[in-house]
Motif scaffolding. Structure first.
Motif, PDB file in Angstrom:
ATOM      1  N   ALA A 141       0.838  -1.208   0.000  1.00 41.13           N
ATOM      2  CA  ALA A 141       0.000   0.000   0.000  1.00 41.13           C
ATOM      3  C   ALA A 141       0.867   1.251   0.000  1.00 41.13           C
ATOM      4  N   TYR A 142       1.889   1.273   0.857  1.00 44.45           N
ATOM      5  CA  TYR A 142       2.770   2.447   0.917  1.00 44.45           C
ATOM      6  C   TYR A 142       3.555   2.626  -0.382  1.00 44.45           C
ATOM      7  N   GLU A 143       4.051   1.542  -0.940  1.00 46.27           N
ATOM      8  CA  GLU A 143       4.802   1.636  -2.191  1.00 46.27           C
ATOM      9  C   GLU A 143       3.925   2.132  -3.340  1.00 46.27           C
ATOM     10  N   ALA A 144       2.620   1.885  -3.259  1.00 47.47           N
ATOM     11  CA  ALA A 144       1.687   2.335  -4.305  1.00 47.47           C
ATOM     12  C   ALA A 144       1.173   3.754  -4.047  1.00 47.47           C
ATOM     13  N   GLY A 145       1.612   4.364  -2.939  1.00 45.65           N
ATOM     14  CA  GLY A 145       1.253   5.757  -2.693  1.00 45.65           C
ATOM     15  C   GLY A 145       0.263   6.020  -1.587  1.00 45.65           C
ATOM     16  N   ALA A 146      -0.087   5.023  -0.786  1.00 43.72           N
ATOM     17  CA  ALA A 146      -1.013   5.249   0.326  1.00 43.72           C
ATOM     18  C   ALA A 146      -0.384   6.204   1.337  1.00 43.72           C
ATOM     19  N   HIS A 147      -1.215   7.021   1.952  1.00 45.44           N
ATOM     20  CA  HIS A 147      -0.750   7.923   3.018  1.00 45.44           C
ATOM     21  C   HIS A 147      -0.628   7.182   4.339  1.00 45.44           C
ATOM     22  N   GLY A 148      -1.462   6.177   4.534  1.00 47.85           N
ATOM     23  CA  GLY A 148      -1.450   5.417   5.769  1.00 47.85           C
ATOM     24  C   GLY A 148      -1.988   4.025   5.527  1.00 47.85           C
ATOM     25  N   ALA A 149      -1.611   3.091   6.399  1.00 49.35           N
ATOM     26  CA  ALA A 149      -2.127   1.723   6.330  1.00 49.35           C
ATOM     27  C   ALA A 149      -2.080   1.145   7.735  1.00 49.35           C
ATOM     28  N   TYR A 150      -3.065   0.312   8.047  1.00 55.09           N
ATOM     29  CA  TYR A 150      -3.145  -0.233   9.397  1.00 55.09           C
ATOM     30  C   TYR A 150      -4.063  -1.450   9.430  1.00 55.09           C
ATOM     31  N   LEU A 151      -3.921  -2.220  10.498  1.00 55.92           N
ATOM     32  CA  LEU A 151      -4.810  -3.340  10.757  1.00 55.92           C
ATOM     33  C   LEU A 151      -6.068  -2.768  11.393  1.00 55.92           C
ATOM     34  N   SER A 152      -7.214  -3.057  10.813  1.00 58.81           N
ATOM     35  CA  SER A 152      -8.470  -2.542  11.345  1.00 58.81           C
ATOM     36  C   SER A 152      -8.899  -3.394  12.528  1.00 58.81           C
ATOM     37  N   GLY A 153      -8.927  -2.785  13.695  1.00 63.22           N
ATOM     38  CA  GLY A 153      -9.279  -3.508  14.912  1.00 63.22           C
ATOM     39  C   GLY A 153      -8.315  -4.643  15.163  1.00 63.22           C
ATOM     40  N   SER A 154      -8.861  -5.814  15.478  1.00 61.70           N
ATOM     41  CA  SER A 154      -8.003  -6.978  15.700  1.00 61.70           C
ATOM     42  C   SER A 154      -7.745  -7.731  14.399  1.00 61.70           C
ATOM     43  N   GLY A 155      -8.265  -7.218  13.295  1.00 63.11           N
ATOM     44  CA  GLY A 155      -8.040  -7.814  11.989  1.00 63.11           C
ATOM     45  C   GLY A 155      -9.185  -8.726  11.607  1.00 63.11           C
ATOM     46  N   PRO A 156      -9.072  -9.334  10.464  1.00 65.36           N
ATOM     47  CA  PRO A 156      -7.967  -9.439   9.525  1.00 65.36           C
ATOM     48  C   PRO A 156      -7.932  -8.326   8.480  1.00 65.36           C
ATOM     49  N   VAL A 157      -8.904  -7.409   8.531  1.00 69.99           N
ATOM     50  CA  VAL A 157      -9.007  -6.361   7.516  1.00 69.99           C
ATOM     51  C   VAL A 157      -7.821  -5.401   7.612  1.00 69.99           C
ATOM     52  N   VAL A 158      -7.231  -5.100   6.450  1.00 69.85           N
ATOM     53  CA  VAL A 158      -6.175  -4.100   6.359  1.00 69.85           C
ATOM     54  C   VAL A 158      -6.765  -2.901   5.626  1.00 69.85           C
ATOM     55  N   MET A 159      -6.620  -1.722   6.222  1.00 76.34           N
ATOM     56  CA  MET A 159      -7.115  -0.488   5.625  1.00 76.34           C
ATOM     57  C   MET A 159      -5.920   0.321   5.120  1.00 76.34           C
ATOM     58  N   ALA A 160      -6.119   0.974   3.991  1.00 73.73           N
ATOM     59  CA  ALA A 160      -5.130   1.908   3.458  1.00 73.73           C
ATOM     60  C   ALA A 160      -5.865   3.213   3.170  1.00 73.73           C
ATOM     61  N   ILE A 161      -5.183   4.330   3.392  1.00 71.01           N
ATOM     62  CA  ILE A 161      -5.795   5.637   3.181  1.00 71.01           C
ATOM     63  C   ILE A 161      -5.077   6.332   2.031  1.00 71.01           C
ATOM     64  N   THR A 162      -5.853   6.764   1.052  1.00 70.07           N
ATOM     65  CA  THR A 162      -5.317   7.519  -0.071  1.00 70.07           C
ATOM     66  C   THR A 162      -6.081   8.837  -0.162  1.00 70.07           C
ATOM     67  N   SER A 163      -5.646   9.691  -1.030  1.00 71.51           N
ATOM     68  CA  SER A 163      -6.402  10.925  -1.275  1.00 71.51           C
ATOM     69  C   SER A 163      -6.525  11.119  -2.770  1.00 71.51           C
ATOM     70  N   GLY A 164      -7.251  12.129  -3.138  1.00 70.31           N
ATOM     71  CA  GLY A 164      -7.436  12.401  -4.549  1.00 70.31           C
ATOM     72  C   GLY A 164      -8.870  12.253  -4.981  1.00 70.31           C
ATOM     73  N   GLY A 165      -9.724  11.832  -4.069  1.00 67.09           N
ATOM     74  CA  GLY A 165     -11.130  11.701  -4.412  1.00 67.09           C
ATOM     75  C   GLY A 165     -11.792  13.064  -4.472  1.00 67.09           C
ATOM     76  N   ALA A 166     -12.327  13.408  -5.607  1.00 67.10           N
ATOM     77  CA  ALA A 166     -13.038  14.675  -5.771  1.00 67.10           C
ATOM     78  C   ALA A 166     -13.991  14.562  -6.934  1.00 67.10           C
ATOM     79  N   GLY A 167     -15.042  15.317  -6.897  1.00 65.16           N
ATOM     80  CA  GLY A 167     -15.987  15.320  -8.006  1.00 65.16           C
ATOM     81  C   GLY A 167     -16.702  13.997  -8.142  1.00 65.16           C
ATOM     82  N   ASP A 168     -17.071  13.665  -9.348  1.00 69.11           N
ATOM     83  CA  ASP A 168     -17.786  12.430  -9.622  1.00 69.11           C
ATOM     84  C   ASP A 168     -16.778  11.292  -9.740  1.00 69.11           C
ATOM     85  N   TYR A 169     -16.703  10.493  -8.715  1.00 74.43           N
ATOM     86  CA  TYR A 169     -15.725   9.415  -8.635  1.00 74.43           C
ATOM     87  C   TYR A 169     -15.837   8.457  -9.816  1.00 74.43           C
ATOM     88  N   PHE A 170     -17.041   8.167 -10.256  1.00 73.31           N
ATOM     89  CA  PHE A 170     -17.251   7.149 -11.276  1.00 73.31           C
ATOM     90  C   PHE A 170     -16.863   7.600 -12.680  1.00 73.31           C
TER      91      PHE A 170
END
Length: 189
Positions: A141-170
């Motif tokens: 995630a970090y190598e691809a440009g994520a600002h942050g990444a973490y284990l969500s709660g006790s897991g197993p989900v991994v969350m990554a935070i990016t930016s750049g979302g604006a306007g009509d996403y689709f």
């Protein structure tokens, strides 16, 4: 959830539901965001003798990328791999990182997310014992440009935070979207 579970609740508004749900759950970490949205801080207020939560501001344009593996462990079992006692150095490390992350949210300095999400209290232990995908996934995630990444709660989900979302996403070009780059990198792990 409580209403759907067939419980008849004599409550006045969301605040009363928060108190009941948090007592059942043991903490407001999941209940408060589900009820109020966003990122919530929660404590048991000794002065008011109740659970209290506050919403943190989110910088505009954040996109959360979620990786959900096929295997899911039980929270009770995952808690067993985390030590009951931690060093003062590790506790201070996590406290300072939490303050750094909250400040990054308040100021919109997404470049500070990575250090603000640093952890020594649970992620290393869960990664070593159960969630072998965590460290490679965060690295991707970090190598691809994520600002942050973490284990969500006790897991197993991994969350990554990016930016750049604006306007009509689709209607945005998907191949240039930061979240798509991060999601593709994480899915290759």
């Amino acid at each position: 959830g409580l209403a759907l579970a067939g419980r008849k609740l004599e409550v006045q508004g969301k605040e009363a539901v928060l108190q009941i749900a948090t007592e059942i759950e043991g903490h407001p970490d999941n209940v408060a965001p589900a009820m109020y949205g966003g990122i919530q801080l929660g404590i048991f207020s000794e002065e008011e003798n109740r659970w209290a939560t506050e919403r943190l501001p989110l910088p505009h344009g954040l996109i959360f990328v979620m990786f959900i593996p096929e295997s899911v462990g039980k929270t009770e079992e995952l808690r067993k791999v985390v030590p009951k006692q931690v060093s003062l150095t590790d506790a201070v490390y996590n406290m300072s990182r939490l303050a750094w992350f909250i400040n990054a949210l308040n100021t919109g300095k997404v470049e500070n997310f990575r250090e603000g999400l640093g952890d020594r209290l649970h992620q290393p232990y869960r990664a070593a014992a159960v969630h072998k995908h965590l460290n490679p996934m965060m690295k991707a995630a970090y190598e691809a440009g994520a600002h942050g990444a973490y284990l969500s709660g006790s897991g197993p989900v991994v969350m990554a935070i990016t930016s750049g979302g604006a306007g009509d996403y689709f209607t945005q070009a998907q191949e240039h979207s930061p979240d798509i780059k991060v999601a593709r990198a994480m899915s290759k792990v």
